[in-house]
Write a protein that holds these residues in place. Structure first.
Motif, PDB file in Angstrom:
ATOM      1  N   LEU A  22      66.804 156.684  15.607  1.00  0.00           N
ATOM      2  CA  LEU A  22      67.401 155.795  16.607  1.00  0.00           C
ATOM      3  C   LEU A  22      66.916 156.183  18.000  1.00  0.00           C
ATOM      4  CD1 LEU A  22      69.294 153.483  17.331  1.00  0.00           C
ATOM      5  CD2 LEU A  22      71.204 155.093  17.293  1.00  0.00           C
ATOM      6  N   ARG A  26      64.729 153.747  20.449  1.00  0.00           N
ATOM      7  CA  ARG A  26      65.154 153.391  21.814  1.00  0.00           C
ATOM      8  C   ARG A  26      64.103 153.810  22.839  1.00  0.00           C
ATOM      9  NH1 ARG A  26      70.741 153.296  23.924  1.00  0.00           N
ATOM     10  NH2 ARG A  26      70.435 155.495  24.369  1.00  0.00           N
ATOM     11  N   VAL A  29      61.615 151.116  22.668  1.00  0.00           N
ATOM     12  CA  VAL A  29      62.145 149.894  23.280  1.00  0.00           C
ATOM     13  C   VAL A  29      61.993 149.989  24.795  1.00  0.00           C
ATOM     14  CG1 VAL A  29      64.302 148.669  23.825  1.00  0.00           C
ATOM     15  CG2 VAL A  29      63.757 149.252  21.448  1.00  0.00           C
ATOM     16  N   GLN A  30      62.294 151.173  25.321  1.00  0.00           N
ATOM     17  CA  GLN A  30      62.216 151.345  26.768  1.00  0.00           C
ATOM     18  C   GLN A  30      60.773 151.444  27.263  1.00  0.00           C
ATOM     19  OE1 GLN A  30      65.036 154.556  27.587  1.00  0.00           O
ATOM     20  NE2 GLN A  30      66.581 153.407  26.458  1.00  0.00           N
ATOM     21  N   MET A  83      63.347 142.995  15.794  1.00  0.00           N
ATOM     22  CA  MET A  83      64.687 143.170  16.362  1.00  0.00           C
ATOM     23  C   MET A  83      65.378 141.817  16.486  1.00  0.00           C
ATOM     24  SD  MET A  83      65.956 144.238  20.115  1.00  0.00           S
ATOM     25  CE  MET A  83      65.837 146.012  20.267  1.00  0.00           C
ATOM     26  N   MET A  90      72.355 139.255  11.610  1.00  0.00           N
ATOM     27  CA  MET A  90      73.711 139.774  11.794  1.00  0.00           C
ATOM     28  C   MET A  90      74.666 138.718  12.325  1.00  0.00           C
ATOM     29  SD  MET A  90      73.692 143.383  13.703  1.00  0.00           S
ATOM     30  CE  MET A  90      75.343 143.893  14.152  1.00  0.00           C
ATOM     31  N   CYS A  94      78.093 133.116  13.076  1.00  0.00           N
ATOM     32  CA  CYS A  94      79.273 133.809  13.592  1.00  0.00           C
ATOM     33  C   CYS A  94      80.163 132.857  14.360  1.00  0.00           C
ATOM     34  CB  CYS A  94      78.893 134.994  14.475  1.00  0.00           C
ATOM     35  SG  CYS A  94      78.210 134.524  16.060  1.00  0.00           S
ATOM     36  N   LEU A 105      79.932 136.961  23.834  1.00  0.00           N
ATOM     37  CA  LEU A 105      79.126 137.955  23.144  1.00  0.00           C
ATOM     38  C   LEU A 105      77.673 137.876  23.614  1.00  0.00           C
ATOM     39  CD1 LEU A 105      79.026 140.050  20.836  1.00  0.00           C
ATOM     40  CD2 LEU A 105      78.686 138.181  19.259  1.00  0.00           C
ATOM     41  N   ILE A 106      77.132 136.692  23.579  1.00  0.00           N
ATOM     42  CA  ILE A 106      75.758 136.454  24.047  1.00  0.00           C
ATOM     43  C   ILE A 106      75.627 136.880  25.506  1.00  0.00           C
ATOM     44  CG2 ILE A 106      74.057 134.653  24.567  1.00  0.00           C
ATOM     45  CD1 ILE A 106      74.519 135.231  21.588  1.00  0.00           C
ATOM     46  N   ALA A 112      73.155 143.541  29.109  1.00  0.00           N
ATOM     47  CA  ALA A 112      72.619 144.856  28.721  1.00  0.00           C
ATOM     48  C   ALA A 112      71.140 144.949  29.086  1.00  0.00           C
ATOM     49  CB  ALA A 112      72.799 145.082  27.236  1.00  0.00           C
TER      50      ALA A 112
ATOM     51  N   ALA B   9      76.781 154.770  17.186  1.00  0.00           N
ATOM     52  CA  ALA B   9      75.749 153.795  16.842  1.00  0.00           C
ATOM     53  C   ALA B   9      75.137 154.097  15.476  1.00  0.00           C
ATOM     54  CB  ALA B   9      74.664 153.756  17.910  1.00  0.00           C
ATOM     55  N   VAL B  29      82.096 138.164   9.521  1.00  0.00           N
ATOM     56  CA  VAL B  29      81.575 137.551  10.745  1.00  0.00           C
ATOM     57  C   VAL B  29      81.741 136.035  10.652  1.00  0.00           C
ATOM     58  CG1 VAL B  29      79.431 136.991  11.976  1.00  0.00           C
ATOM     59  CG2 VAL B  29      79.961 139.368  11.403  1.00  0.00           C
ATOM     60  N   PHE B  80      84.289 142.047  16.820  1.00  0.00           N
ATOM     61  CA  PHE B  80      83.157 141.560  17.613  1.00  0.00           C
ATOM     62  C   PHE B  80      82.859 142.452  18.814  1.00  0.00           C
ATOM     63  CE2 PHE B  80      84.126 137.882  15.058  1.00  0.00           C
ATOM     64  CZ  PHE B  80      82.870 137.363  14.790  1.00  0.00           C
ATOM     65  N   MET B  83      80.413 144.999  17.670  1.00  0.00           N
ATOM     66  CA  MET B  83      79.080 144.421  17.505  1.00  0.00           C
ATOM     67  C   MET B  83      78.391 144.297  18.866  1.00  0.00           C
ATOM     68  SD  MET B  83      77.817 140.666  16.458  1.00  0.00           S
ATOM     69  CE  MET B  83      77.933 140.548  14.666  1.00  0.00           C
ATOM     70  N   GLN B  84      79.164 143.837  19.817  1.00  0.00           N
ATOM     71  CA  GLN B  84      78.653 143.668  21.177  1.00  0.00           C
ATOM     72  C   GLN B  84      78.147 144.998  21.748  1.00  0.00           C
ATOM     73  OE1 GLN B  84      81.404 141.113  23.316  1.00  0.00           O
ATOM     74  NE2 GLN B  84      81.073 142.296  25.168  1.00  0.00           N
ATOM     75  N   LEU B  86      77.210 147.590  20.092  1.00  0.00           N
ATOM     76  CA  LEU B  86      76.078 148.055  19.302  1.00  0.00           C
ATOM     77  C   LEU B  86      74.790 147.372  19.751  1.00  0.00           C
ATOM     78  CD1 LEU B  86      75.292 149.841  16.903  1.00  0.00           C
ATOM     79  CD2 LEU B  86      75.677 147.885  15.416  1.00  0.00           C
ATOM     80  N   LEU B  87      74.855 146.080  19.955  1.00  0.00           N
ATOM     81  CA  LEU B  87      73.672 145.350  20.413  1.00  0.00           C
ATOM     82  C   LEU B  87      73.277 145.824  21.809  1.00  0.00           C
ATOM     83  CD1 LEU B  87      74.219 141.732  19.091  1.00  0.00           C
ATOM     84  CD2 LEU B  87      73.402 143.789  17.944  1.00  0.00           C
ATOM     85  N   GLY B  88      74.268 146.069  22.643  1.00  0.00           N
ATOM     86  CA  GLY B  88      73.989 146.577  23.986  1.00  0.00           C
ATOM     87  C   GLY B  88      73.269 147.917  23.924  1.00  0.00           C
ATOM     88  N   PHE B  89      73.715 148.760  23.019  1.00  0.00           N
ATOM     89  CA  PHE B  89      73.109 150.097  22.872  1.00  0.00           C
ATOM     90  C   PHE B  89      71.642 149.986  22.438  1.00  0.00           C
ATOM     91  CE2 PHE B  89      72.176 154.034  20.642  1.00  0.00           C
ATOM     92  CZ  PHE B  89      72.763 154.993  21.451  1.00  0.00           C
ATOM     93  N   MET B  90      71.393 149.083  21.493  1.00  0.00           N
ATOM     94  CA  MET B  90      70.036 148.881  20.985  1.00  0.00           C
ATOM     95  C   MET B  90      69.088 148.343  22.042  1.00  0.00           C
ATOM     96  SD  MET B  90      70.034 147.007  17.343  1.00  0.00           S
ATOM     97  CE  MET B  90      68.370 146.560  16.876  1.00  0.00           C
ATOM     98  N   LEU B  91      69.599 147.449  22.856  1.00  0.00           N
ATOM     99  CA  LEU B  91      68.744 146.727  23.800  1.00  0.00           C
ATOM    100  C   LEU B  91      68.693 147.378  25.176  1.00  0.00           C
ATOM    101  CD1 LEU B  91      69.801 143.104  22.860  1.00  0.00           C
ATOM    102  CD2 LEU B  91      67.537 144.109  22.572  1.00  0.00           C
ATOM    103  N   GLU B  92      69.454 148.453  25.352  1.00  0.00           N
ATOM    104  CA  GLU B  92      69.559 149.070  26.674  1.00  0.00           C
ATOM    105  C   GLU B  92      68.188 149.365  27.280  1.00  0.00           C
ATOM    106  OE1 GLU B  92      72.436 152.457  28.618  1.00  0.00           O
ATOM    107  OE2 GLU B  92      71.553 152.802  26.647  1.00  0.00           O
ATOM    108  N   ILE B 106      66.717 137.131  24.140  1.00  0.00           N
ATOM    109  CA  ILE B 106      68.094 136.684  24.352  1.00  0.00           C
ATOM    110  C   ILE B 106      68.245 135.221  23.929  1.00  0.00           C
ATOM    111  CG2 ILE B 106      69.814 136.197  26.136  1.00  0.00           C
ATOM    112  CD1 ILE B 106      69.328 139.154  25.558  1.00  0.00           C
ATOM    113  N   ILE B 109      68.465 134.866  20.151  1.00  0.00           N
ATOM    114  CA  ILE B 109      69.746 135.320  19.609  1.00  0.00           C
ATOM    115  C   ILE B 109      70.794 134.244  19.829  1.00  0.00           C
ATOM    116  CG2 ILE B 109      71.572 137.020  19.801  1.00  0.00           C
ATOM    117  CD1 ILE B 109      69.352 138.915  20.901  1.00  0.00           C
ATOM    118  N   ALA B 110      70.777 133.670  21.011  1.00  0.00           N
ATOM    119  CA  ALA B 110      71.732 132.619  21.331  1.00  0.00           C
ATOM    120  C   ALA B 110      71.596 131.472  20.334  1.00  0.00           C
ATOM    121  CB  ALA B 110      71.509 132.129  22.750  1.00  0.00           C
TER     122      ALA B 110
END
Lengths: 113, 113
Positions: A22, A26, A29-30, A83, A90, A94, A105-106, A112, B9, B29, B80, B83-84, B86-92, B106, B109-110
């Motif tokens: 992980l 990350r 990703v960065q 990703m 996921m 929803c 959520l979006i 982020a 995470a 979900v 939710f 989930m939010q 978690l996605l924030g952590f991944m995309l940070e 983004i 995903i939307a």
DNA sequence: TCAATATTTCAAATATTCATGAAATATGGA
DNA sequence: TCCATATTTCATGAATATTTGAAATATTGA
């Protein structure tokens, strides 16, 4: 990109479920389009190269990362298309009838970034 | 909700890395605020109740789901907020200097919603 | 209170994952 | 070609996860 199968998705989640992997993901990703060399990833995360290599192979198999040789080095990159598919998998359906739950959520994910 | 630690995470990803648990999570979900009773989840996924129960405990520990007793049944819900996070952590920081890469992500995903 | 329903908890056997040391492969420069 | 660098592959043992049958807990209605 294509939709993920359930098996693709569990592979991806399994790949992200290990702390070292992980962290590496990350990092990539960065780093974005520049990528990071295998040795640099291992150095940055303070682990042996072969341990890192085994773990990068798991991320690679899950298609979460790509790699490319550059001279003596092998440079890794996060694969954003995967990703994207994973998040889509996921979140699928929803909002069946409840867009009011999904919209914030979006919104938060967008923040982020 | 609070930011996730790396350990939170990896717990969440590990929880989603097992086919039965991923199916159960996606079921919740999609069910949204109505939730699904433990027995109904097991029946729908065609597994024994105690197997399902052990797996739901993993999702619960990862805070990906919540539960609530309703009469003789115990009803599970997707969380939710987790989930939010978690996605924030991944995309940070995924867009550090490259919002052009992140915006289409983004957007996609939307669309999944 | 008694029996039936709904679900969880426990202990055990099996299966999978993980880090490591040693060996192998590929590249670049002398 | 020979050597050093960069990285991966392989085999192994230790740790962790998974499913199962049996037993325990909680709720409801007669």
């Amino acid at each position: 990109m294509d939709a993920l199968t359930a098996s693709d998705a569990t592979d991806a989640f399994a790949a992200l479920s290990q702390p070292l992997r992980l962290q590496a993901y990350r990092l990539l990703v960065q780093a974005g389009a520049e990528g990071v060399a295998a040795g640099a990833i291992a150095a940055r995360l303070d682990v042996r190269q072969n341990t890192m290599s085994a773990n990068m192979a798991v991320l690679l198999h899950a298609k979460l990362v790509r790699r490319e040789r550059r001279g003596r080095s092998i440079v890794y990159f996060a694969d954003f298309a995967t990703m994207q598919s994973l998040l889509g998998f996921m979140l699928e359906d929803c909002c069946g009838g409840r867009p009011d739950l999904c919209q914030p959520l979006i919104q938060e994910i967008a923040c982020a970034c």
